[in-house]
Design an enzyme around this catalytic site. Structure first.
Site, PDB file in Angstrom:
ATOM      1  N   LYS A   1      -5.166  -2.081  10.179  1.00  0.00           N
ATOM      2  CA  LYS A   1      -5.472  -2.240   8.554  1.00  0.00           C
ATOM      3  C   LYS A   1      -5.902  -3.690   8.335  1.00  0.00           C
ATOM      4  O   LYS A   1      -6.558  -3.755   7.520  1.00  0.00           O
ATOM      5  CB  LYS A   1      -4.405  -1.875   7.881  1.00  0.00           C
ATOM      6  CG  LYS A   1      -3.930  -0.186   8.210  1.00  0.00           C
ATOM      7  CD  LYS A   1      -4.648   0.698   7.484  1.00  0.00           C
ATOM      8  CE  LYS A   1      -4.045   2.089   7.190  1.00  0.00           C
ATOM      9  NZ  LYS A   1      -4.493   3.075   6.580  1.00  0.00           N
TER      10      LYS A   1
ATOM     11  N   GLU B   1     -10.975   4.256   3.491  1.00  0.00           N
ATOM     12  CA  GLU B   1      -9.939   4.970   2.831  1.00  0.00           C
ATOM     13  C   GLU B   1     -10.196   4.726   1.236  1.00  0.00           C
ATOM     14  O   GLU B   1     -10.151   3.579   0.672  1.00  0.00           O
ATOM     15  CB  GLU B   1      -8.383   4.816   3.108  1.00  0.00           C
ATOM     16  CG  GLU B   1      -7.972   5.371   4.348  1.00  0.00           C
ATOM     17  CD  GLU B   1      -6.532   5.223   4.671  1.00  0.00           C
ATOM     18  OE1 GLU B   1      -6.009   6.051   5.513  1.00  0.00           O
ATOM     19  OE2 GLU B   1      -5.785   4.554   3.940  1.00  0.00           O
TER      20      GLU B   1
ATOM     21  N   GLU C   1      -8.901   4.463  -2.339  1.00  0.00           N
ATOM     22  CA  GLU C   1      -7.542   4.237  -3.084  1.00  0.00           C
ATOM     23  C   GLU C   1      -8.283   3.695  -4.600  1.00  0.00           C
ATOM     24  O   GLU C   1      -9.081   2.915  -4.541  1.00  0.00           O
ATOM     25  CB  GLU C   1      -6.730   3.360  -2.328  1.00  0.00           C
ATOM     26  CG  GLU C   1      -6.519   3.927  -0.826  1.00  0.00           C
ATOM     27  CD  GLU C   1      -5.365   2.994  -0.248  1.00  0.00           C
ATOM     28  OE1 GLU C   1      -4.555   2.352  -0.910  1.00  0.00           O
ATOM     29  OE2 GLU C   1      -5.135   3.187   1.118  1.00  0.00           O
TER      30      GLU C   1
ATOM     31  N   ASP D   1       0.711  -1.148  -0.155  1.00  0.00           N
ATOM     32  CA  ASP D   1      -0.119   0.020  -0.010  1.00  0.00           C
ATOM     33  C   ASP D   1       0.830   1.278   0.175  1.00  0.00           C
ATOM     34  O   ASP D   1       1.742   1.428   0.843  1.00  0.00           O
ATOM     35  CB  ASP D   1      -0.924  -0.104   1.295  1.00  0.00           C
ATOM     36  CG  ASP D   1      -2.178   0.892   1.202  1.00  0.00           C
ATOM     37  OD1 ASP D   1      -2.259   1.328  -0.132  1.00  0.00           O
ATOM     38  OD2 ASP D   1      -2.556   1.336   2.141  1.00  0.00           O
TER      39      ASP D   1
ATOM     40  N   ASP E   1      -9.474   0.731   1.923  1.00  0.00           N
ATOM     41  CA  ASP E   1      -8.387   0.405   2.778  1.00  0.00           C
ATOM     42  C   ASP E   1      -8.810   0.919   4.219  1.00  0.00           C
ATOM     43  O   ASP E   1      -8.259   1.736   4.977  1.00  0.00           O
ATOM     44  CB  ASP E   1      -7.268   0.992   2.674  1.00  0.00           C
ATOM     45  CG  ASP E   1      -5.863   0.623   3.522  1.00  0.00           C
ATOM     46  OD1 ASP E   1      -5.940  -0.463   4.068  1.00  0.00           O
ATOM     47  OD2 ASP E   1      -4.968   1.614   3.927  1.00  0.00           O
TER      48      ASP E   1
ATOM     49  N   HIS F   1      -3.819  14.032   1.108  1.00  0.00           N
ATOM     50  CA  HIS F   1      -4.070  13.085   2.384  1.00  0.00           C
ATOM     51  C   HIS F   1      -2.923  13.322   3.057  1.00  0.00           C
ATOM     52  O   HIS F   1      -3.178  13.149   4.367  1.00  0.00           O
ATOM     53  CB  HIS F   1      -4.642  11.618   1.777  1.00  0.00           C
ATOM     54  CG  HIS F   1      -4.561  10.700   3.005  1.00  0.00           C
ATOM     55  ND1 HIS F   1      -5.685  10.745   3.731  1.00  0.00           N
ATOM     56  CD2 HIS F   1      -3.714   9.618   3.127  1.00  0.00           C
ATOM     57  CE1 HIS F   1      -5.226   9.791   4.455  1.00  0.00           C
ATOM     58  NE2 HIS F   1      -4.286   9.240   4.422  1.00  0.00           N
TER      59      HIS F   1
END
Lengths: 437, 437
Positions: free
Chosen positions: A263, A209, A211, A138, A243, A145
């Site tokens: 995570k 999140e 992404e 990642d 995420d 951000h």
């Protein structure tokens, strides 16, 4: 990437719904997913191609269509559900298969009668992850951000001194990746306590999140590296990635080795991979803000500059349990331009990841990092939208959010459009937060 | 873990070399590895069991031996090279297979004549990684290492406030894991430069890290967790892990998301997995230093306390290219007691890793973190032994080391011994640093 006939905006499919103005999946798209008929849970997984509101089932298509020998050989592993086999092939072969599928689905194709039985409504299929993902890395390429989050943790130094030089990234957890439609319990964990001792319990600061998911093509042998100007060859395609993040667990655990249990409980991927080829018409010039350093030579090449950045719009939508119960559609929380948000191109991430000799393998997943635009309403996480939970968002059901509540469903969407090209989209990447167990 | 007949120090094998005083592989050990005959590179991989200086080839053994139905079913996937299938089984089944193999290899076994053709010299086999490793997580359980490294980076606060509460860990790279005997080029990367801009080139601060490799057994479904007192059931066995590290790349890249390219170029595993069962006689009480906090309840249980910590001695050896050319054996750089070095037990790492609902899968790898004892000559990395490169080590070939040089071969070793038990060992975990490409 060059444009070819498969990008022609005038191209139409004999699958009628592919002509719908608002479809994510016109014949110019042709994304791959791994799926099987819902009616037969014993059926083997196979690769399918989204077309309008239908799917071309490549297991059926391989059996029923008339294909030249090279195309038949490319279809064989896809009929068995193995997208990695195609990902491992050179881009010329991937383009050739795209051209064959485009021709077969185009209006006037001699294959229409043979392939019609291989087309079924998308809703008739269940999805698995689109490919085998050996490793998931990642990145942190969303500079707005990184700046906004850095400001919360380190007001004096929002961006680290390495940020504009190093495509910052870390290893993620592959086992807990799931496809859109997933639901998972709120994670438990340690969080900072009142005194020295931490508290333990369900996370109270759950976030998403937004992404992009970049999938690796052929990759490299360990001990070798992928040069920046060869990196597009190893960039297979793009999906969406949520995420999910437990901010309170993250804040307590992340020093000194980075995020881990904050995570690894779940990450959600969209079912379809939109290929690098399909995105060719939407590339934009790669520009750096004035005054920013030029990338180091291993991250800067003529072909990379010519290929450019991705031109995509990304969005986050939220549907609370109460909204769902009341039949209310999700509400949009943010939208952003990827070209505004991402400091590095996929090719730069690939070149960086392999520069030390690390081997990338077909199907490996690179997360872009959270994609937030510079303006209000453009942030790809609640942490940013609510300024660390200090400013509530007000929702149509009368509730407010600082972080996610049980039952919240987050939907990521993306599409690409420009004058002179047919708009293409990614489908939904949806996931639901369940109560802690 | 309880002891059984397979641990009896008086037990002898009909494989004569298993009685050698200094063998790592007496009949009390019986570790698993994945291998095939060097003479036949087309031969399928299969699982083998080390016994003295020989290997019991389970492909041959499954075909030639007389086995009850349950044992035959357990051997079948091993004959096909699939150790993960055994790792997924409950510990009662793993113990039953160990008992069957022990009986078959014991002096007086009725199987000796049938199995003798399934035994061949260890040198006749090449090894692959012992199992499929889906995810690799690396912990930081070596408290003296964390303190010594922390002192170099943060003299005012060597140990973070979370250290004695959270088993700190991060995700590692699975694709670049290789088995002992591997050689890999010195990695390239960005390192801190003189001004704002970084420098780029081959790492100048290459290091090794001496770790244990803990392999996961059955594991858990995503969204569930493994309770601390059930964690031993999911602890399959132990190997050695060299977590090679480029310290200069690490120092520049690691903020804020942790180590990435400074580690992902290569990690080396020992060929054999010594099972949790084989290590049972060597467990030690799990003790915390006076004044340290008790583990939180999810990391503290009666069964975990009863099972205790691992009793193992670990060592690092170095052989330079010049030493190799001169026929000089490797020189020992360090030795340490794991029970002195590791702040957390394998069971605690398993319980922590899954507490958020992250699914652990059979064959997943958990690195212990660098294992350094508290005293001089006990540190598991050059970074510690040379105090960040400030104090050179002097080697028998007349050279000195602050960090690794091209051609250096690092060998990790481990063994377990105590009064009243047969000493067992792990074999070598060796890797060689090649010049940058």
């Amino acid at each position: 990437m060059t444009l070819d006939d498969t990008h022609d905006p005038a191209l139409r499919s004999w699958v009628a719904s592919a002509q719908a103005e608002d479809t994510d999946f016109p014949i110019q798209n042709l994304p791959y997913g791994r799926l099987r008929p819902r009616a037969d849970p014993q059926a083997p997984w196979r690769i399918g191609v989204a077309i309008g509101d239908q799917v071309l089932d490549l297991r059926e298509a391989a059996a029923r269509g008339r294909w030249d020998a090279a195309t038949a050989a490319r279809l064989a592993p896809l009929a068995d559900g193995d997208l990695n086999a195609l990902m491992a092939r050179p881009s010329a072969e991937r383009r050739a298969l795209r051209a064959a599928l485009s021709a077969a689905l185009a209006e006037g194709s001699a294959q229409q009668a043979a392939l019609a039985p291989a087309v079924a409504p998308a809703a008739a299929f269940e999805h698995d992850l689109p490919c085998r993902i050996g490793d998931y890395s990642d990145f942190y390429a969303g500079i707005h951000h990184a700046t906004a989050v850095g400001r919360l943790f380190r007001p004096d130094q929002p961006l680290m001194p390495n940020y504009k030089w190093v495509p910052i990234g870390y290893h993620g957890r592959a086992s807990s990746l799931r496809v859109s439609g997933d639901a998972f319990p709120r994670p438990l964990g340690q969080v900072r306590g009142e005194g020295d001792a931490p508290a333990f319990g369900p996370s109270q600061r759950m976030d998403y999140e937004l992404e992009l998911a970049f999938y690796v093509g052929p990759g490299n042998a360990r001990g070798t590296r992928i040069a920046i100007d060869e990196a597009e060859e190893h960039f297979f395609g793009v999906g969406l990635l949520n995420d999910w993040s437990a901010r309170d667990i993250q804040a307590w655990e992340y020093q000194p080795l980075g995020p881990f249990l904050s995570k690894s409980f779940a990450s959600t991927l969209s079912p379809w991979i939109v290929t690098n080829e399909a995105l060719a018409p939407f590339r934009r010039p790669f520009v750096r803000p004035a005054g920013d350093p030029a990338p180091l030579p291993y991250l800067d090449g003529a072909a990379n500059r010519a290929a450019g950045a991705l031109g995509l719009q990304v969005e986050t939508w939220l549907q609370t349990a109460a909204m769902r119960a009341a039949g209310q559609a999700p509400v949009r929380l943010s939208q952003a331009e990827v070209a505004d948000a991402a400091y590095w191109t996929p090719a730069q991430l690939i070149a960086h990841h392999s520069v030390n000799g690390c081997n990338l393998q077909p199907g490996d997943l690179l997360g872009s990092g959270t994609l937030s635009g510079p303006g209000p309403g453009q942030a790809g996480s609640l942490l940013e939208l609510t300024v660390g939970g200090r400013e509530a968002l007000h929702l149509p059901d009368g509730s407010e959010r600082r972080f996610l509540q049980d039952g919240d469903r987050v939907v990521l969407r993306a599409h690409a459009q420009r004058e002179g090209a047919r708009r293409i989209g990614f489908g939904d990447c949806a996931g639901t937060l369940l109560p802690a167990q």
